[in-house]
Design a protein around this motif. Structure first.
Motif, short mmCIF file in Angstrom:
data_model
loop_
_atom_site.label_atom_id
_atom_site.label_comp_id
_atom_site.label_asym_id
_atom_site.label_seq_id
_atom_site.Cartn_x
_atom_site.Cartn_y
_atom_site.Cartn_z
N GLY A 225 24.13 100.78 54.96
CA GLY A 225 25.53 101.70 54.92
C GLY A 225 25.65 101.72 53.63
O GLY A 225 26.71 102.48 53.30
N GLY A 226 25.25 100.63 52.72
CA GLY A 226 26.22 100.57 51.87
C GLY A 226 25.47 101.03 50.79
O GLY A 226 24.51 101.91 50.55
N PRO A 227 25.98 100.08 49.24
CA PRO A 227 25.04 100.57 47.63
C PRO A 227 23.72 100.53 48.21
O PRO A 227 22.55 99.85 48.89
N SER A 228 23.06 101.33 47.34
CA SER A 228 21.40 102.09 47.26
C SER A 228 20.49 100.72 46.41
O SER A 228 20.10 101.44 45.90
N HIS A 229 20.76 99.48 46.41
CA HIS A 229 20.04 98.66 45.51
C HIS A 229 18.33 99.06 45.49
O HIS A 229 17.71 98.73 44.59
N TYR A 230 17.54 98.89 46.73
CA TYR A 230 16.49 98.70 47.06
C TYR A 230 15.31 100.07 46.59
O TYR A 230 14.94 100.19 45.41
N VAL A 231 16.45 101.51 47.28
CA VAL A 231 15.69 102.88 46.49
C VAL A 231 16.24 102.59 45.04
O VAL A 231 15.13 103.41 44.14
N ASP A 232 17.18 102.32 44.49
CA ASP A 232 17.88 102.06 43.19
C ASP A 232 16.11 101.83 41.99
O ASP A 232 15.78 102.25 41.56
N ARG A 233 15.59 100.53 42.35
CA ARG A 233 14.52 99.55 42.44
C ARG A 233 13.39 100.57 42.03
O ARG A 233 12.85 100.24 41.27
N PHE A 234 13.19 100.50 43.85
CA PHE A 234 11.72 100.59 44.04
C PHE A 234 11.46 102.18 44.47
O PHE A 234 10.39 101.79 45.11
N GLY A 235 12.29 102.71 45.10
CA GLY A 235 11.78 104.63 45.49
C GLY A 235 12.81 103.90 46.99
O GLY A 235 12.74 103.17 47.74
N HIS A 236 11.71 104.96 47.86
CA HIS A 236 11.81 105.58 49.13
C HIS A 236 10.25 103.55 50.05
O HIS A 236 9.89 103.01 48.97
N PRO A 237 11.55 103.43 50.84
CA PRO A 237 11.55 101.51 51.00
C PRO A 237 9.41 101.55 51.24
O PRO A 237 9.07 100.28 51.47
N MET A 238 9.54 102.25 52.58
CA MET A 238 8.24 102.20 53.16
C MET A 238 7.69 101.03 53.81
O MET A 238 6.75 100.11 53.67
N LEU A 239 8.47 100.48 54.22
CA LEU A 239 8.66 99.33 54.98
C LEU A 239 7.35 99.21 55.51
O LEU A 239 6.54 97.53 55.54
N ARG A 240 6.31 99.78 56.48
CA ARG A 240 4.70 99.71 57.03
C ARG A 240 3.75 99.69 56.27
O ARG A 240 3.43 98.45 56.32
N ALA A 241 4.52 100.30 55.53
CA ALA A 241 3.28 100.08 54.10
C ALA A 241 3.42 99.15 53.70
O ALA A 241 1.96 98.40 53.33
N GLY B 112 12.07 86.06 44.92
CA GLY B 112 11.88 87.56 45.28
C GLY B 112 12.19 88.45 46.21
O GLY B 112 12.60 89.24 46.29
N SER B 113 12.10 87.07 47.30
CA SER B 113 11.69 87.36 49.18
C SER B 113 13.02 87.50 49.23
O SER B 113 14.38 88.89 49.98
N ARG B 114 14.25 87.08 48.43
CA ARG B 114 15.75 87.08 48.92
C ARG B 114 16.48 88.51 48.24
O ARG B 114 16.74 89.50 48.89
N ASP B 115 15.98 88.72 47.01
CA ASP B 115 16.55 89.43 46.58
C ASP B 115 16.00 90.88 47.50
O ASP B 115 16.58 91.97 47.51
N LYS B 116 15.02 91.22 47.32
CA LYS B 116 14.45 92.53 48.12
C LYS B 116 15.15 92.13 49.55
O LYS B 116 15.78 93.75 49.89
N LEU B 117 15.20 91.90 50.43
CA LEU B 117 16.12 91.62 51.88
C LEU B 117 17.67 91.75 51.24
O LEU B 117 17.63 92.77 51.96
N PHE B 118 18.12 91.61 50.49
CA PHE B 118 19.47 91.35 50.08
C PHE B 118 19.34 92.98 49.52
O PHE B 118 20.59 94.34 50.73
N TRP B 119 18.84 93.56 48.54
CA TRP B 119 19.22 94.93 48.26
C TRP B 119 18.02 95.95 49.87
O TRP B 119 19.44 97.18 49.05
N PHE B 120 17.35 95.64 50.54
CA PHE B 120 17.39 96.62 51.34
C PHE B 120 18.72 96.44 52.68
O PHE B 120 18.71 97.90 52.68
N LEU B 121 18.41 95.75 52.93
CA LEU B 121 20.03 95.34 53.34
C LEU B 121 21.11 96.01 53.19
O LEU B 121 21.92 96.39 53.94
N CYS B 122 21.88 95.79 51.82
CA CYS B 122 22.73 96.84 51.67
C CYS B 122 22.86 97.70 51.85
O CYS B 122 23.92 98.36 52.40
#
Length: 135
Positions: free
Chosen positions: A67-83, A53-63
């Motif tokens: 500047g690539g596809p917004s996989h993370y935002v599409d799944r979870f919304g705004h990253p809110m990394l600090r929170a 799960g950690s691998r997938d989330k970092l991959f989705w976020f980094l994409c």
């Protein structure tokens, strides 16, 4: 002819890195190193026993972050990394281990040196923002 030579918009870091396949390789190598290298023990301790799960989330976020596809935002919304990282005790040691592990992964995957330097600077700013304690 490069994008810059043709007058079109410069390639994104995502494109310069090599797209999803290379981002996935970077993420997987990062987590492999974190799992195997004793130097990253504090960092590893912050993660669950199973890293899929950690691998997938970092991959989705980094994409998206690169500047690539917004996989993370599409799944979870705004990253809110600090929170999202507040439940974890992250200090200078954890930040520095994260950075060392990512730099090692980029180096071992032979990421273009100028790109790796730019990414490392951006990664540092983000990693430092995740700190929620001093030490």
């Amino acid at each position: 002819m490069s994008a810059e030579e043709s007058g079109s918009q410069a390639a994104t870091p995502f494109e310069r890195l090599g797209g999803e396949q290379k981002v996935r390789a970077l993420v997987d190598h990062f987590y492999d190193l974190m799992d195997l290298e004793p130097a990253y023990a504090k960092l590893r301790a912050l993660h669950p026993a199973e890293l899929h799960g950690s691998r997938d989330k970092l991959f989705w976020f980094l994409c998206g972050w690169l500047g690539g596809p917004s996989h993370y935002v599409d799944r979870f919304g705004h990253p809110m990394l600090r929170a999202r990282h507040l439940p974890f005790s992250i200090g200078i040691a954890e930040r520095d281990q994260w950075m060392a592990c990512m730099k090692q992964a980029m180096h071992e995957l032979r990421i273009d040196e100028s790109l790796a330097e730019r990414l490392a600077a951006a990664f540092f700013n983000t990693a430092d923002w995740m700190r929620n304690r001093g030490g």
